[in-house]
Design a protein around this motif. Structure first.
Motif, PDB file in Angstrom:
ATOM      1  N   ALA A  90      12.315  -6.311  -3.182  1.00 59.59           N
ATOM      2  CA  ALA A  90      12.445  -5.447  -4.350  1.00 59.59           C
ATOM      3  C   ALA A  90      11.382  -5.796  -5.388  1.00 59.59           C
ATOM      4  O   ALA A  90      10.802  -4.910  -6.032  1.00 59.59           O
ATOM      5  CB  ALA A  90      13.843  -5.570  -4.953  1.00 59.59           C
ATOM      6  N   LEU A  91      11.075  -7.101  -5.544  1.00 59.62           N
ATOM      7  CA  LEU A  91      10.072  -7.489  -6.541  1.00 59.62           C
ATOM      8  C   LEU A  91       8.678  -7.069  -6.094  1.00 59.62           C
ATOM      9  O   LEU A  91       7.829  -6.712  -6.921  1.00 59.62           O
ATOM     10  CB  LEU A  91      10.138  -9.000  -6.775  1.00 59.62           C
ATOM     11  N   LEU A  92       8.432  -7.079  -4.777  1.00 60.63           N
ATOM     12  CA  LEU A  92       7.144  -6.571  -4.291  1.00 60.63           C
ATOM     13  C   LEU A  92       6.989  -5.114  -4.644  1.00 60.63           C
ATOM     14  O   LEU A  92       5.935  -4.671  -5.108  1.00 60.63           O
ATOM     15  CB  LEU A  92       7.049  -6.774  -2.772  1.00 60.63           C
ATOM     16  N   HIS A  93       8.032  -4.337  -4.457  1.00 65.55           N
ATOM     17  CA  HIS A  93       7.960  -2.928  -4.822  1.00 65.55           C
ATOM     18  C   HIS A  93       7.890  -2.744  -6.320  1.00 65.55           C
ATOM     19  O   HIS A  93       7.222  -1.829  -6.818  1.00 65.55           O
ATOM     20  CB  HIS A  93       9.145  -2.172  -4.221  1.00 65.55           C
ATOM     21  N   ALA A  94       8.569  -3.618  -7.095  1.00 65.41           N
ATOM     22  CA  ALA A  94       8.457  -3.532  -8.550  1.00 65.41           C
ATOM     23  C   ALA A  94       7.000  -3.730  -8.955  1.00 65.41           C
ATOM     24  O   ALA A  94       6.466  -2.989  -9.795  1.00 65.41           O
ATOM     25  CB  ALA A  94       9.344  -4.588  -9.202  1.00 65.41           C
ATOM     26  N   ASN A  95       6.315  -4.697  -8.314  1.00 66.52           N
ATOM     27  CA  ASN A  95       4.919  -4.925  -8.638  1.00 66.52           C
ATOM     28  C   ASN A  95       4.057  -3.754  -8.204  1.00 66.52           C
ATOM     29  O   ASN A  95       3.066  -3.416  -8.850  1.00 66.52           O
ATOM     30  CB  ASN A  95       4.416  -6.212  -7.966  1.00 66.52           C
ATOM     31  N   ARG A  96       4.440  -3.094  -7.104  1.00 69.16           N
ATOM     32  CA  ARG A  96       3.684  -1.944  -6.628  1.00 69.16           C
ATOM     33  C   ARG A  96       3.674  -0.841  -7.679  1.00 69.16           C
ATOM     34  O   ARG A  96       2.666  -0.166  -7.885  1.00 69.16           O
ATOM     35  CB  ARG A  96       4.286  -1.445  -5.305  1.00 69.16           C
ATOM     36  N   TRP A  97       4.805  -0.659  -8.357  1.00 71.37           N
ATOM     37  CA  TRP A  97       4.853   0.396  -9.368  1.00 71.37           C
ATOM     38  C   TRP A  97       4.273  -0.076 -10.686  1.00 71.37           C
ATOM     39  O   TRP A  97       3.722   0.713 -11.458  1.00 71.37           O
ATOM     40  CB  TRP A  97       6.285   0.914  -9.525  1.00 71.37           C
ATOM     41  N   ILE A  98       4.380  -1.392 -10.954  1.00 74.66           N
ATOM     42  CA  ILE A  98       3.782  -1.916 -12.181  1.00 74.66           C
ATOM     43  C   ILE A  98       2.260  -1.814 -12.081  1.00 74.66           C
ATOM     44  O   ILE A  98       1.573  -1.485 -13.059  1.00 74.66           O
ATOM     45  CB  ILE A  98       4.245  -3.373 -12.407  1.00 74.66           C
ATOM     46  N   SER A  99       1.698  -2.082 -10.887  1.00 76.64           N
ATOM     47  CA  SER A  99       0.236  -2.091 -10.732  1.00 76.64           C
ATOM     48  C   SER A  99      -0.339  -0.714 -10.509  1.00 76.64           C
ATOM     49  O   SER A  99      -1.553  -0.568 -10.443  1.00 76.64           O
ATOM     50  CB  SER A  99      -0.175  -2.942  -9.530  1.00 76.64           C
TER      51      SER A  99
END
Lengths: 98, 284
Positions: free
Chosen positions: B222-231
Motif C-alpha cells: 500500500a505504501l508503494l502505491h501511496a508513493n506512486r500517487w505522491i510522485s
C-alpha cells in the motif's frame, strides 16, 4: 454450549454474542416477512453451531466469526432483502470415462 | 518345403539377388537387413526412469475443522512442468481434487498464486521446482487468515490499498480541456518501479512489522502505491496524501527490515519507495 448467561463470558463468547445481536439488529431494518426469515435462519445456524462446534476449537470459531462479519456487512446494505443457503451434498459416485 | 525354409533363413541374414542370369554379367548385391520376422517383434519400451519429488502442502478444511496439517504428495517431475504451479495443478488433477488454491494467468502477472514456497513468499507460477530430492514445503502467505488450504483472506490487504485513494486527484481542470494531462518523460520515469506492482501481497506478508500490526500498519504494497500517487506529477493532492500517511502506525512501523524487496516476485523495491515518502515528510 459453555457458561450459562450469568457467569463471566470469555472474549470469544462476547464476540459471538455481539455478532448475533448485529444480525438481529440488521434484520429489524428489513420488511416484516424478510425479517422473520432472517431471524429464523440466523438463530438456527447459531444454535446448531453452538451444539456441534467444540468450545476449544478456536481456529474454527474465529473462521466462523470472520465469515459471519462479512455476511453481516452484506446484509446491512439496503439492497439485500434476505438470506438463503444451498446445501451441496458431495456424492462420491462420479461419471468417469463415459 | 525345405527350399522355402532355406530361403526364409537366408532372408533373415542377408538378401542375395537370385538371378538366373550368368553370374559374370551381373553384380550380386548383398545388403544385410532384418526381414519380415524381425519386424513382427515389438520394441521393448525405453527404460522407465522416474524423478520423484515430495511436496508437503498445508491443508485445512473449514467443513471438517481439525488442526491444520502438512500433507505429503509424490510427483514425477519428468511428467510435470517446471514451475510449482504445474505441480499443484498435477496434484489436483491426478491425486487430490480437494486441494484448493488461487491461480489465474500462470505467467506471473495476475498475482493470484502468491504463496509461501520453502519459506520464501513468491508466485507459484514463477517459482521453479527445486531439483534434487529434498522436500518442497508449500504453505499459505504467512500471518494471514486461512479460508481453505492455500487460500487466504485478502480483504484487509485490499482495504488498506483502497484507503490510500489510488486514483488521480486534481484541483484544476487539465491544461487543454478535453485532452490528456501532459507529462514529461522524466516525470513518467519517476513512476518506474511502482506501476508494475500486481498486488500479490508477497511483500506485505513477508514484513514482520506487518505481521505484528496488520490492521494499523499499511504495509509495503500500500505504501508503494501511496508513493506512486505522491510522485505522479499529474496529481495535485500531494500534500494531502503525505499528511494522510504521516501517522505513527501507517508509515512509521516500517523499520527498513527490507524483507519486502527480497520477496517481491516482480523485482520491485517497496522499501526504497517508503524511504522516499519518509524523506518527503521531512522536507515537506
Amino acid at each position: 454450549m459453555g457458561a450459562s448467561k450469568g457467569q463471566k463470558l470469555s472474549g470469544m463468547q462476547k464476540q459471538v454474542l455481539s455478532l448475533y445481536r448485529g444480525f438481529l439488529r440488521a434484520a429489524r431494518s428489513k420488511p416484516a416477512e424478510d425479517r422473520r426469515q432472517i431471524e429464523s435462519i440466523v438463530s438456527a445456524e447459531f444454535r446448531q453451531n453452538s451444539k456441534q462446534v467444540d468450545r476449544k476449537n478456536f481456529l474454527y470459531i474465529e473462521y466462523l466469526l470472520r465469515r459471519g462479519k462479512k455476511q453481516l456487512d452484506q446484509l446491512k446494505s439496503p439492497d439485500t432483502i434476505g438470506l438463503s443457503s444451498v446445501n451441496v451434498s458431495s456424492s462420491k459416485k462420479q461419471n468417469a470415462d463415459t | 518345403m525345405a527350399s522355402s525354409l532355406i530361403r526364409r533363413a537366408m532372408n533373415v541374414t542377408c538378401r542375395v539377388s537370385l538371378s538366373t542370369v550368368a553370374p559374370a554379367s551381373r553384380l550380386v548385391v548383398v545388403r544385410p537387413y532384418a526381414g519380415e520376422a524381425e519386424a513382427q517383434k515389438v520394441e521393448p519400451k525405453a527404460a522407465a526412469s522416474t524423478n520423484m519429488k515430495t511436496f508437503q502442502i498445508y491443508r485445512w478444511n473449514p467443513d471438517n475443522p481439525a488442526k491444520p496439517q502438512l500433507q505429503d504428495y509424490k510427483i514425477d517431475l519428468k511428467e510435470c512442468g517446471p514451475m510449482v504451479l504445474d505441480a499443484l495443478i498435477k496434484i489436483k488433477n491426478e491425486i487430490d481434487p480437494s486441494l484448493t488454491f488461487r491461480r489465474s494467468c500462470r505467467e506471473g502477472i495476475c498475482g493470484s498464486c502468491a504463496m509461501n514456497i520453502n519459506g520464501c513468499n513468491g508466485l507459484a507460477c514463477l517459482t521453479k521446482i527445486e531439483s534434487g530430492s529434498s522436500e518442497t514445503t508449500i504453505t499459505p502467505l504467512p500471518h494471514m487468515f486461512v479460508i481453505k488450504d492455500l487460500v487466504v483472506d485478502m480483504t484487509n490487504f485490499y482495504n488498506q490499498y483502497k484507503s490510500i485513494e489510488p486514483w488521480l486527484k486534481r484541483k484544476n481542470p487539465p491544461p487543454t480541456a478535453g485532452k490528456e494531462i501532459p507529462q514529461s518523460k522524466k516525470d513518467r520515469a519517476k513512476l518506474d518501479g511502482m506501476y508494475e506492482c500486481i498486488l500479490c501481497a508477497c511483500c506485505s506478508t513477508s514484513c514482520p512489522s506487518y505481521w505484528w500490526n496488520p490492521e494499523s500498519y499499511l504495509g509495503p504494497a500500500a505504501l508503494l502505491h501511496a508513493n506512486r500517487w505522491i510522485s505522479d506529477s499529474r496529481d495535485e493532492y500531494t500534500k494531502e496524501r503525505l499528511d494522510a500517511v504521516n501517522d505513527e502506525y501507517k508509515l512509521y512501523r516500517c523499520h527498513t527490515i527490507l524483507n519486502c524487496a527480497r520477496a517481491c516476485p516482480k523485482g520491485l523495491n517497496p522499501g526504497k519507495q517508503i524511504q522516499h515518502i519518509k524523506q518527503l515528510q521531512l522536507t515537506g
